[in-house]
Design a protein around this motif. Structure first.
Motif, PDB file in Angstrom:
ATOM      1  N   VAL A 388       0.836  -1.192   0.000  1.00  0.00           N
ATOM      2  CA  VAL A 388       0.000   0.000   0.000  1.00  0.00           C
ATOM      3  C   VAL A 388       0.873   1.245   0.000  1.00  0.00           C
ATOM      4  CG1 VAL A 388      -0.238  -0.043   2.529  1.00  0.00           C
ATOM      5  CG2 VAL A 388      -1.894   1.214   1.146  1.00  0.00           C
ATOM      6  N   LEU A 389       0.466   2.214  -0.825  1.00  0.00           N
ATOM      7  CA  LEU A 389       1.094   3.530  -0.848  1.00  0.00           C
ATOM      8  C   LEU A 389       0.007   4.534  -0.498  1.00  0.00           C
ATOM      9  CD1 LEU A 389       3.810   4.955  -1.541  1.00  0.00           C
ATOM     10  CD2 LEU A 389       2.870   5.391  -3.806  1.00  0.00           C
ATOM     11  N   TYR A 390       0.155   5.161   0.663  1.00  0.00           N
ATOM     12  CA  TYR A 390      -0.877   6.081   1.130  1.00  0.00           C
ATOM     13  C   TYR A 390      -0.708   7.464   0.504  1.00  0.00           C
ATOM     14  CZ  TYR A 390      -2.359   2.730   4.670  1.00  0.00           C
ATOM     15  OH  TYR A 390      -2.849   1.624   5.305  1.00  0.00           O
ATOM     16  N   THR A 391      -1.840   8.070   0.159  1.00  0.00           N
ATOM     17  CA  THR A 391      -1.852   9.459  -0.289  1.00  0.00           C
ATOM     18  C   THR A 391      -2.197  10.315   0.925  1.00  0.00           C
ATOM     19  OG1 THR A 391      -4.175   9.245  -0.905  1.00  0.00           O
ATOM     20  CG2 THR A 391      -2.550   8.857  -2.627  1.00  0.00           C
ATOM     21  N   TRP A 392      -1.265  11.093   1.357  1.00  0.00           N
ATOM     22  CA  TRP A 392      -1.455  11.834   2.607  1.00  0.00           C
ATOM     23  C   TRP A 392      -2.240  13.116   2.335  1.00  0.00           C
ATOM     24  CZ3 TRP A 392      -1.029   8.592   6.206  1.00  0.00           C
ATOM     25  CH2 TRP A 392      -0.029   7.608   6.200  1.00  0.00           C
ATOM     26  N   ALA A 393      -3.483  12.961   1.904  1.00  0.00           N
ATOM     27  CA  ALA A 393      -4.323  14.117   1.595  1.00  0.00           C
ATOM     28  C   ALA A 393      -5.051  14.641   2.823  1.00  0.00           C
ATOM     29  CB  ALA A 393      -5.349  13.747   0.519  1.00  0.00           C
ATOM     30  N   GLY A 394      -5.114  13.852   3.903  1.00  0.00           N
ATOM     31  CA  GLY A 394      -5.941  14.230   5.034  1.00  0.00           C
ATOM     32  C   GLY A 394      -7.405  13.959   4.726  1.00  0.00           C
ATOM     33  N   ALA A 404      -7.655  14.469  -2.988  1.00  0.00           N
ATOM     34  CA  ALA A 404      -7.346  13.040  -3.095  1.00  0.00           C
ATOM     35  C   ALA A 404      -6.863  12.719  -4.504  1.00  0.00           C
ATOM     36  CB  ALA A 404      -8.558  12.198  -2.738  1.00  0.00           C
ATOM     37  N   TYR A 405      -7.468  13.363  -5.510  1.00  0.00           N
ATOM     38  CA  TYR A 405      -7.065  13.127  -6.905  1.00  0.00           C
ATOM     39  C   TYR A 405      -5.626  13.566  -7.159  1.00  0.00           C
ATOM     40  CZ  TYR A 405      -6.748  13.853 -11.959  1.00  0.00           C
ATOM     41  OH  TYR A 405      -6.334  13.846 -13.271  1.00  0.00           O
ATOM     42  N   VAL A 406      -5.262  14.776  -6.740  1.00  0.00           N
ATOM     43  CA  VAL A 406      -3.898  15.228  -7.044  1.00  0.00           C
ATOM     44  C   VAL A 406      -2.860  14.389  -6.301  1.00  0.00           C
ATOM     45  CG1 VAL A 406      -4.547  17.582  -7.657  1.00  0.00           C
ATOM     46  CG2 VAL A 406      -3.900  17.093  -5.307  1.00  0.00           C
ATOM     47  N   THR A 407      -3.199  13.908  -5.119  1.00  0.00           N
ATOM     48  CA  THR A 407      -2.240  13.051  -4.419  1.00  0.00           C
ATOM     49  C   THR A 407      -2.158  11.673  -5.064  1.00  0.00           C
ATOM     50  OG1 THR A 407      -3.931  12.451  -2.768  1.00  0.00           O
ATOM     51  CG2 THR A 407      -2.445  14.263  -2.215  1.00  0.00           C
ATOM     52  N   GLN A 408      -3.262  11.217  -5.668  1.00  0.00           N
ATOM     53  CA  GLN A 408      -3.194   9.975  -6.455  1.00  0.00           C
ATOM     54  C   GLN A 408      -2.261  10.146  -7.644  1.00  0.00           C
ATOM     55  OE1 GLN A 408      -7.323   9.387  -7.332  1.00  0.00           O
ATOM     56  NE2 GLN A 408      -7.810   8.521  -5.320  1.00  0.00           N
ATOM     57  N   LEU A 409      -2.295  11.323  -8.274  1.00  0.00           N
ATOM     58  CA  LEU A 409      -1.353  11.601  -9.363  1.00  0.00           C
ATOM     59  C   LEU A 409       0.080  11.537  -8.869  1.00  0.00           C
ATOM     60  CD1 LEU A 409      -2.990  14.629 -11.277  1.00  0.00           C
ATOM     61  CD2 LEU A 409      -3.152  12.191 -11.799  1.00  0.00           C
ATOM     62  N   ILE A 410       0.334  12.173  -7.721  1.00  0.00           N
ATOM     63  CA  ILE A 410       1.694  12.162  -7.171  1.00  0.00           C
ATOM     64  C   ILE A 410       2.133  10.729  -6.893  1.00  0.00           C
ATOM     65  CG2 ILE A 410       3.123  12.855  -5.201  1.00  0.00           C
ATOM     66  CD1 ILE A 410       2.477  15.131  -7.150  1.00  0.00           C
ATOM     67  N   ALA A 411       1.240   9.914  -6.345  1.00  0.00           N
ATOM     68  CA  ALA A 411       1.574   8.512  -6.086  1.00  0.00           C
ATOM     69  C   ALA A 411       1.923   7.789  -7.381  1.00  0.00           C
ATOM     70  CB  ALA A 411       0.406   7.821  -5.377  1.00  0.00           C
ATOM     71  N   MET A 412       1.196   8.080  -8.454  1.00  0.00           N
ATOM     72  CA  MET A 412       1.482   7.466  -9.749  1.00  0.00           C
ATOM     73  C   MET A 412       2.861   7.852 -10.258  1.00  0.00           C
ATOM     74  SD  MET A 412      -0.820   5.398 -10.821  1.00  0.00           S
ATOM     75  CE  MET A 412      -2.542   4.949 -10.579  1.00  0.00           C
ATOM     76  N   TYR A 413       3.203   9.130 -10.122  1.00  0.00           N
ATOM     77  CA  TYR A 413       4.533   9.575 -10.554  1.00  0.00           C
ATOM     78  C   TYR A 413       5.631   8.885  -9.750  1.00  0.00           C
ATOM     79  CZ  TYR A 413       2.290  13.345 -13.196  1.00  0.00           C
ATOM     80  OH  TYR A 413       1.534  14.064 -14.081  1.00  0.00           O
ATOM     81  N   ILE A 414       5.412   8.770  -8.450  1.00  0.00           N
ATOM     82  CA  ILE A 414       6.414   8.130  -7.592  1.00  0.00           C
ATOM     83  C   ILE A 414       6.610   6.671  -7.994  1.00  0.00           C
ATOM     84  CG2 ILE A 414       6.898   7.400  -5.215  1.00  0.00           C
ATOM     85  CD1 ILE A 414       5.466   9.983  -4.286  1.00  0.00           C
ATOM     86  N   ILE A 415       5.511   5.964  -8.210  1.00  0.00           N
ATOM     87  CA  ILE A 415       5.605   4.553  -8.634  1.00  0.00           C
ATOM     88  C   ILE A 415       6.280   4.454  -9.995  1.00  0.00           C
ATOM     89  CG2 ILE A 415       4.245   2.564  -9.380  1.00  0.00           C
ATOM     90  CD1 ILE A 415       2.253   3.234  -7.146  1.00  0.00           C
ATOM     91  N   ALA A 416       5.904   5.335 -10.931  1.00  0.00           N
ATOM     92  CA  ALA A 416       6.500   5.300 -12.271  1.00  0.00           C
ATOM     93  C   ALA A 416       8.003   5.524 -12.213  1.00  0.00           C
ATOM     94  CB  ALA A 416       5.836   6.349 -13.156  1.00  0.00           C
ATOM     95  N   LEU A 417       8.421   6.488 -11.420  1.00  0.00           N
ATOM     96  CA  LEU A 417       9.858   6.757 -11.283  1.00  0.00           C
ATOM     97  C   LEU A 417      10.579   5.579 -10.636  1.00  0.00           C
ATOM     98  CD1 LEU A 417       9.795  10.506 -10.177  1.00  0.00           C
ATOM     99  CD2 LEU A 417      10.750   9.598 -12.313  1.00  0.00           C
TER     100      LEU A 417
END
Length: 609
Positions: A388-394, A404-417
């Protein structure tokens, strides 16, 4: 979707239940009710509409007691009405039940119970539950509940009280979220943490088929077979104020403004300026394991699905691994090819999305590895995935998802990298360029938020339109879909998003004089082609607002109005580009006088299929 609150203790349960249900309004509902043990009998008060209607009804006919359950209903079986509202009881009103989920075999149970003389008053699937418990009840509520749930098929979170055993609440869950709150001389159940956060920060997160027995001084948790379960206490670290408006008119605008912090928090400890390593929390994926993966599925619903579309683009571009993006509700029914060489990434803001959970389980049964991206610690998705990769959106309270959406994007970038570095498909210099630019996104997001006037102006002059269209190419198309969804969700304006290159293949027939078109133009590779597509709709009378990078003065020659975002790498543009689209949807809904935080027919957490 639906909310449950239960209380047993020293205080009057009614204000506790009403307060808790108010904290769950964001989940979406169309009726509400409470069932209280007043010292001698169970009293049910319920009605169609907002909680304020229920409060007025209780003021006119006051009730009180130290034991009670409450519910906000989002209709599935039977229209919204007073009679179909929860709680439901057996005929002699000795057993009261609230229920989230769907009892799939309720008709079969209902017919059987009717053959035994039981009578039904509602159209709901839930009403079979109190009658079934009544059938099995012989003086032991827990045993009756255990026997009853053994007969139920489908998903359920249940809160149950009994006039003959007023010292307890029994709660049980299967595929629908339910928590237990630990107090002093009082205890609680709820379908989500905000409902009880004013009273306790310590909770048990119930797992599937676990039964909780609450008294005012004790909590016992057992399996459906009656075996004891030792649970760890989950301590909530965020406070109740995080789920309050904090001076903003609506939760949605507050959450839009919280995005710079949410972006930063989701990146913190995962990517850092002085480190070339990516830390995926406790996720360990070796180079050898990655070499064995020949396909990635990204599975999600709604807004999370749109984040998955961006994820597909960036993972394929950076890590060079084939990716398919699927709508979770369709995924299982097309007989997907899943095996031990498949990696699935499931995305769910709440971590309780029923269709996404079902896809997750199917993947695990097929031997696939599953990574979950979610915002809720301890949610079902988080517990059932391999990683699990948590999106710390609060806490996100507004039904329409933003931070929640923009943090999901950030999670995607992190996984892709992470996958790209592991796969050696980008150089260290390419990685550093993307990483360093990602770290500037919180500051640039704040710049976007500081320029609202153009969006307010466009909303004020276009809110009366019945149709608004969005166009974009590449990553801009994925963002266009999300922007269009936001407008539909909260303003009820019909809106569609199209890949701009597809306009000539049919959808340009919809363009007529004066119709608003939102044109996204941040992708340099297809920028010239995008300008040509804009001209196609302008020449047919469309009124176009263009979105582009700062410094691009050329686009002003083509469109009627322009909104600029700070220059960034094209691959990262979705994070900044979606923010003005969120604001545009928000201001349009405000102009129309819509209930921004609680749009009609929608629910925050979709826990039924």
């Amino acid at each position: 979707m639906c909310g449950i609150v239960g209380y047993i203790g020293k205080s009057n349960a009614v204000p506790v239940l009403i307060d808790g249900l108010k904290k769950l309004e964001y989940r979406g509902y169309d009726s509400a009710g409470v069932c209280i043990f007043d010292g001698c009998k169970l009293t049910v008060t319920k009605c169609k509409g907002r909680l304020s209607n229920l409060e007025d009804k209780i003021k006119d006919d006051p009730i009180s007691g130290n034991l009670g359950i409450g519910h906000t209903r989002w209709a599935t079986h039977g229209q919204p009405s007073d009679v179909n509202s929860h709680p439901h009881t057996n005929k002699d009103m000795t057993i009261g039940v609230v229920h989230n989920g769907i009892i799939e075999n309720y008709l079969k149970i209902k017919e059987w119970l009717m053959s035994l003389g039981y009578e039904f008053e509602t159209e709901t699937d839930t009403e079979v539950v109190p009658h079934l418990i009544d059938y099995f009840y012989d003086g032991d509520l827990v045993q009756a509940v255990m026997k009853a749930v053994d007969k139920l098929e489908g998903s359920y979170a249940l809160g149950i009280i009994c006039k003959n055993e007023p010292d307890k609440i029994v709660a049980v869950r299967k595929d629908s979220p339910l928590i237990v709150g630990l107090g002093k001389g009082e205890n609680f159940i709820a379908s989500d943490i905000p409902a009880i956060l004013s009273y306790t920060r310590d909770v048990y997160l119930l797992d599937n088929r676990e039964i909780a027995i609450l008294t005012k001084d004790d909590i016992k948790i057992i399996t459906q077979e009656g075996l004891p379960v030792n649970k760890e206490i989950f301590h909530v670290t965020w406070d109740a104020q995080s789920a309050e408006k904090g001076g903003y008119e609506h939760f949605m605008i507050k959450e839009i403004h919280e995005q710079p912090k949410a972006i930063k928090d989701t990146m913190t400890s995962r990517i850092m300026a002085d480190c070339d390593d990516i830390k995926l929390d406790n996720i360990t994926l070796t180079k050898e394991q990655l070499k064995n993966i020949d396909k990635i599925y990204i599975v999600a619903c709604g807004t999370a699905y749109h984040a998955g579309m961006v994820g597909k683009y960036v993972i394929e571009k950076l890590a060079r691994i084939p990716v398919e993006v699927d709508i979770a509700s369709e995924f299982r029914y097309r007989d997907p090819i899943l095996n031990e060489k498949t990696l699935m990434i499931v995305v769910s803001q709440s971590g309780e999305t029923a269709d996404t959970l079902a896809a997750l389980k199917q993947a695990k049964e097929s031997g696939s590895r599953v990574i979950a991206i979610t915002n809720v610690v301890g949610s079902s998705v988080a517990r059932e995935a391999d990683d699990v990769l948590y999106t710390w959106a609060g806490p996100e309270i507004a039904v329409a998802s933003t931070k929640a959406y923009v943090t999901q994007l950030i999670a995607m970038y992190i996984i892709a990298l992470y996958l790209a570095r592991l796969n050696e498909t980008i150089t260290i210099e390419e990685y550093r360029e993307i990483r360093d630019e990602m770290l500037t996104l919180p500051e640039k997001a704040q710049i976007v938020l500081n320029q609202k006037e153009e969006l307010q102006k466009f909303a004020a002059s276009n809110y009366m339109h019945k149709d608004i269209y969005y166009i974009g190419r590449g990553l801009d198309f994925a963002v266009a879909l999300e922007g269009s969804l936001k407008l539909k969700e909260i303003s009820y304006i019909h809106s569609d998003a199209y890949a701009a290159g597809e306009l000539k293949h049919g959808s340009i027939a919809l363009i007529e004089k004066g119709i608003p078109v939102i044109a996204l133009a941040t992708q340099s590779q297809v920028y010239d082609k995008m300008v040509s597509n804009i001209k196609e709709v302008v020449s047919r009378g469309a009124k176009v607002i263009g979105f582009a990078y700062e410094g691009n003065c050329e686009i002003e020659k083509t469109v009627n109005q322009t909104v600029y975002i700070p220059k960034t790498l094209d691959i990262l543009a979705p994070v900044l580009l979606v923010i003005p689209l969120q604001l545009l949807a928000y201001y349009t809904a405000v102009e129309k006088g819509c209930d921004v935080d609680k749009p009609r027919n929608l629910a925050k957490s979709v826990t039924v299929e």
